[in-house]
Write a protein that holds these residues in place. Structure first.
Motif, short mmCIF file in Angstrom:
data_model
loop_
_atom_site.label_atom_id
_atom_site.label_comp_id
_atom_site.label_asym_id
_atom_site.label_seq_id
_atom_site.Cartn_x
_atom_site.Cartn_y
_atom_site.Cartn_z
N HIS A 95 0.83 -1.21 0.00
CA HIS A 95 0.00 0.00 0.00
C HIS A 95 0.87 1.26 0.00
CE1 HIS A 95 -3.26 -2.67 0.37
NE2 HIS A 95 -3.37 -2.71 1.68
N LEU A 96 1.95 1.23 0.76
CA LEU A 96 2.85 2.37 0.79
C LEU A 96 3.47 2.62 -0.58
CD1 LEU A 96 4.13 4.60 2.45
CD2 LEU A 96 5.88 2.97 3.18
N ASN A 97 3.85 1.55 -1.26
CA ASN A 97 4.41 1.68 -2.61
C ASN A 97 3.39 2.30 -3.56
OD1 ASN A 97 6.93 0.69 -1.96
ND2 ASN A 97 6.41 -1.42 -2.47
N GLU A 98 2.13 1.93 -3.41
CA GLU A 98 1.08 2.52 -4.25
C GLU A 98 0.92 4.01 -3.95
OE1 GLU A 98 -0.85 1.25 -6.82
OE2 GLU A 98 0.53 -0.46 -6.68
N VAL A 99 0.93 4.37 -2.68
CA VAL A 99 0.81 5.79 -2.31
C VAL A 99 1.98 6.57 -2.92
CG1 VAL A 99 0.93 7.43 -0.38
CG2 VAL A 99 -0.51 5.40 -0.20
N LYS A 103 3.78 5.78 -5.52
CA LYS A 103 3.62 5.81 -6.98
C LYS A 103 2.69 6.96 -7.38
CE LYS A 103 0.65 3.21 -9.14
NZ LYS A 103 -0.08 2.04 -9.63
N TYR A 104 1.55 7.07 -6.69
CA TYR A 104 0.61 8.14 -7.02
C TYR A 104 1.17 9.50 -6.64
CZ TYR A 104 -2.90 4.70 -8.28
OH TYR A 104 -3.58 3.69 -8.90
N GLN A 105 1.94 9.59 -5.56
CA GLN A 105 2.55 10.85 -5.18
C GLN A 105 3.52 11.32 -6.26
OE1 GLN A 105 1.76 12.83 -2.56
NE2 GLN A 105 3.15 14.29 -3.49
N GLN A 106 4.30 10.40 -6.81
CA GLN A 106 5.22 10.74 -7.89
C GLN A 106 4.46 11.20 -9.13
OE1 GLN A 106 7.56 7.17 -8.18
NE2 GLN A 106 8.91 7.75 -6.50
N MET A 107 3.35 10.53 -9.44
CA MET A 107 2.53 10.95 -10.57
C MET A 107 2.00 12.36 -10.35
SD MET A 107 0.38 7.42 -11.26
CE MET A 107 -0.73 8.13 -12.48
N LEU A 108 1.58 12.62 -9.12
CA LEU A 108 1.05 13.94 -8.77
C LEU A 108 2.11 15.02 -8.93
CD1 LEU A 108 -1.70 14.86 -7.77
CD2 LEU A 108 -0.89 14.56 -5.44
N GLU A 109 3.33 14.71 -8.51
CA GLU A 109 4.42 15.68 -8.63
C GLU A 109 4.76 16.00 -10.08
OE1 GLU A 109 7.52 13.89 -6.28
OE2 GLU A 109 6.47 14.36 -4.39
N ARG A 110 4.50 15.05 -10.98
CA ARG A 110 4.77 15.27 -12.40
C ARG A 110 3.59 15.90 -13.14
NH1 ARG A 110 6.86 9.89 -11.85
NH2 ARG A 110 5.00 9.13 -12.88
N MET A 134 -5.02 7.52 -4.92
CA MET A 134 -4.07 7.46 -3.81
C MET A 134 -4.82 7.36 -2.48
SD MET A 134 -0.87 10.05 -3.02
CE MET A 134 -1.84 11.52 -2.83
N LEU A 135 -5.96 8.03 -2.38
CA LEU A 135 -6.75 8.03 -1.16
C LEU A 135 -7.18 6.62 -0.75
CD1 LEU A 135 -7.90 10.04 0.92
CD2 LEU A 135 -10.00 10.09 -0.44
#
Length: 131
Positions: A10-14, A16-23, A39-40
């Motif tokens: 789950h942490l890896n998924e969060v 992953k989405y955080q990196q997508m958000l930053e881009r 991510m939520l």
């Protein structure tokens, strides 16, 4: 699958989405909402996992306290408190983890709501290039 495997997954998924958000550029509000909503889900799963861990440690501590109190001949409460010292520390750590992920869940929800509001304003004033 063990609980710790779930946490890492789950942490890896969060992340992953955080990196997508930053881009993702700030102007792409709708896309940012979609990413944060996905991510939520995983933030919620982490919050639930840590909540379960906290409650299990709490139950273990209460049981160990009662057993130690029953076993002691005198100074029952003092013996019981000493017996659960390490469980109290584990409980505090689990409580901190639970609160961190609950807070992350609530703040992400608020960010999503703020973005939804901005999208609504953009649509109403016609200034948006909704993406």
């Amino acid at each position: 699958m063990k609980q710790k495997d779930w946490v890492e997954e789950h942490l890896n998924e969060v992340l992953k989405y955080q990196q997508m958000l930053e881009r993702t550029p700030d102007e792409m509000k709708v896309h940012r909402i979609e990413i944060m909503s996905k991510m939520l889900v995983f933030i919620g799963k982490l919050a639930a996992t840590f909540s379960e861990e906290y409650k299990n440690i709490y139950a273990d501590r209460k049981a160990a306290y009662a057993e130690a109190e029953l076993a002691a001949e005198k100074y029952k409460q003092a013996h019981a408190e000493i017996a659960v010292k390490e469980l109290r520390k584990q409980e505090a750590t689990a409580y901190g983890n639970m609160q961190r992920w609950r807070n992350a869940f609530e703040s992400t929800k608020e960010e999503i709501n703020a973005l939804k509001y901005k999208v609504k304003i953009d649509i109403e004033d016609g200034s948006s290039r909704i993406r």
